[in-house]
Motif scaffolding. Sequence first.
Motif, PDB file in Angstrom:
ATOM      1  N   CYS A 123      -4.534  -1.566   9.697  1.00  0.00           N
ATOM      2  CA  CYS A 123      -3.465  -1.088   9.064  1.00  0.00           C
ATOM      3  C   CYS A 123      -4.169   0.368   8.756  1.00  0.00           C
ATOM      4  CB  CYS A 123      -3.169  -1.597   7.344  1.00  0.00           C
ATOM      5  SG  CYS A 123      -1.269  -0.946   6.478  1.00  0.00           S
TER       6      CYS A 123
ATOM      7  N   CYS B 256      -4.840  -3.875   1.000  1.00  0.00           N
ATOM      8  CA  CYS B 256      -3.919  -1.959   1.447  1.00  0.00           C
ATOM      9  C   CYS B 256      -3.563  -2.078  -0.026  1.00  0.00           C
ATOM     10  CB  CYS B 256      -3.064  -2.193   2.721  1.00  0.00           C
ATOM     11  SG  CYS B 256      -2.420  -1.114   2.911  1.00  0.00           S
TER      12      CYS B 256
ATOM     13  N   HIS C 133      -3.050  -8.259   4.896  1.00  0.00           N
ATOM     14  CA  HIS C 133      -2.745  -7.975   6.151  1.00  0.00           C
ATOM     15  C   HIS C 133      -3.172  -7.284   6.836  1.00  0.00           C
ATOM     16  CE1 HIS C 133      -1.368  -4.296   3.335  1.00  0.00           C
ATOM     17  NE2 HIS C 133      -0.852  -3.723   4.939  1.00  0.00           N
ATOM     18  N   GLU C 134      -5.344  -6.919   6.887  1.00  0.00           N
ATOM     19  CA  GLU C 134      -5.794  -6.218   7.610  1.00  0.00           C
ATOM     20  C   GLU C 134      -6.868  -7.076   7.834  1.00  0.00           C
ATOM     21  OE1 GLU C 134      -5.645  -1.588   5.583  1.00  0.00           O
ATOM     22  OE2 GLU C 134      -6.947  -3.233   4.714  1.00  0.00           O
TER      23      GLU C 134
ATOM     24  N   THR D  28      -0.567  -2.060  -0.014  1.00  0.00           N
ATOM     25  CA  THR D  28       1.359  -2.795   0.085  1.00  0.00           C
ATOM     26  C   THR D  28       0.748  -3.905  -0.473  1.00  0.00           C
ATOM     27  OG1 THR D  28       1.532  -0.540   1.851  1.00  0.00           O
ATOM     28  CG2 THR D  28       2.949  -3.151   2.230  1.00  0.00           C
TER      29      THR D  28
HETATM   30 ZN    ZN Z   1      -1.214  -1.582   4.752  1.00  0.00          ZN
END
Ligand code: ZN
Length: 367
Positions: free
Chosen positions: A167, A40, A60-61, A42
């Motif tokens: 996400c 991502c 975070h995915e 981010t």
């Molecule tokens: Zn994200």
Amino acid sequence: MDILAAVATGAGKPFELRTLTLEDPREDEVLVRIVGVGVCHTDIVFKESQAIPPPVVLGHEGSGIVEKIGAKVTKVAVGDRVALTFRSCGHCSRCDRGDAAYCETMPLLNYIGMRPDGSKTLHDGDQPIAGSFFGQSSFGSHALTYERNLVKVPDDLPLELIGPLGCGIQTGAGGVMRSLACEAGSSLLITGGGPVGLSAVMGGKIQGCSTIILVEPHAERRALALEFGATHVIDPAEAPDLVSAVRAILPKGVDYAFDTTGVPAVLAAVPGTLASKGVFGIVGISPPGTPTPGDLNTVMTFGHTIKGIIEGDSDPDTFLPQLMEHWRRGELPFDRMIRTYPFAQINEAIAAQHRGECIKVVLLMDG
Ligand code: ZN
Ligand code: CXF
């Protein structure tokens, strides 16, 4: 246990693949063997800004298979196929009313690089490595996570590709379906046709929006948006004046706008495209200090709303299964945005994404 992880060591430096030790799960923790993990934007923002001081394991995915559970865990069992999403506490004023994405302890549980008690789950020999990113740090062969991060994945879904639902896809689709809650027949402008913007296009189609306009410089992304349900696409190189380009399509302006770019000039232009009572949802990360878009008297006069959005206002336990059902029905073909790479090629994959050669990268552990 020993795990293989991609460690971010500083701005401008490539991820380093290292063998780290990961603690055993505590009573409220779940060890997941990661099968696939999306990248991502981010992750890149945190790496480059060093908002969590490096060395740090981001990601975070994630998606994978539950390998070990703490004594108090009841929601999942060893062997379950799971998607990983953001962490929330589940018992604050915001979680209580279904606003997990605005959990009172969201920063502490997701963005500080360690458990809230200050302990770190990862080490490189004696050196502590920051982790616990979004309660997972899934750029690794294994992740320590929590019940509220986890949603089970039925057998008919491609487990290795499902991480981005946690996400980017829930942010784009949820931003339109939940945060803006665009009604059938409404008009929607989306700025930026990356994974979040294209998920917003699919969300707009699901909602029954009658006009879906996407602004995006890459031709292949505009073409995909038209297949996903966009009714109009705008190439900003051809039409640099966003307000006139949108008002040429809808003279009264759009009911809803959704920015995924975070580009200050784009953010500043969007309020001029809104109809009376228009709502402008913002999910793109902008440079620090970027002013809130819109002239206050204009916002007031025309009843505009400027709305910040996190994770598409998702309640993951209910919304991720809904997204999976939309995928089954062919209404959310998110897999068409994904290009997979072996985990070891994380740096090459991110470089290709940066050059616009692919839309969404998913790294495969057995790739
Ligand atoms: Zn994200
Ligand atoms: C982001 C959204 C903007 C603040 C940091 C976290 N969420 C997901 O990538």
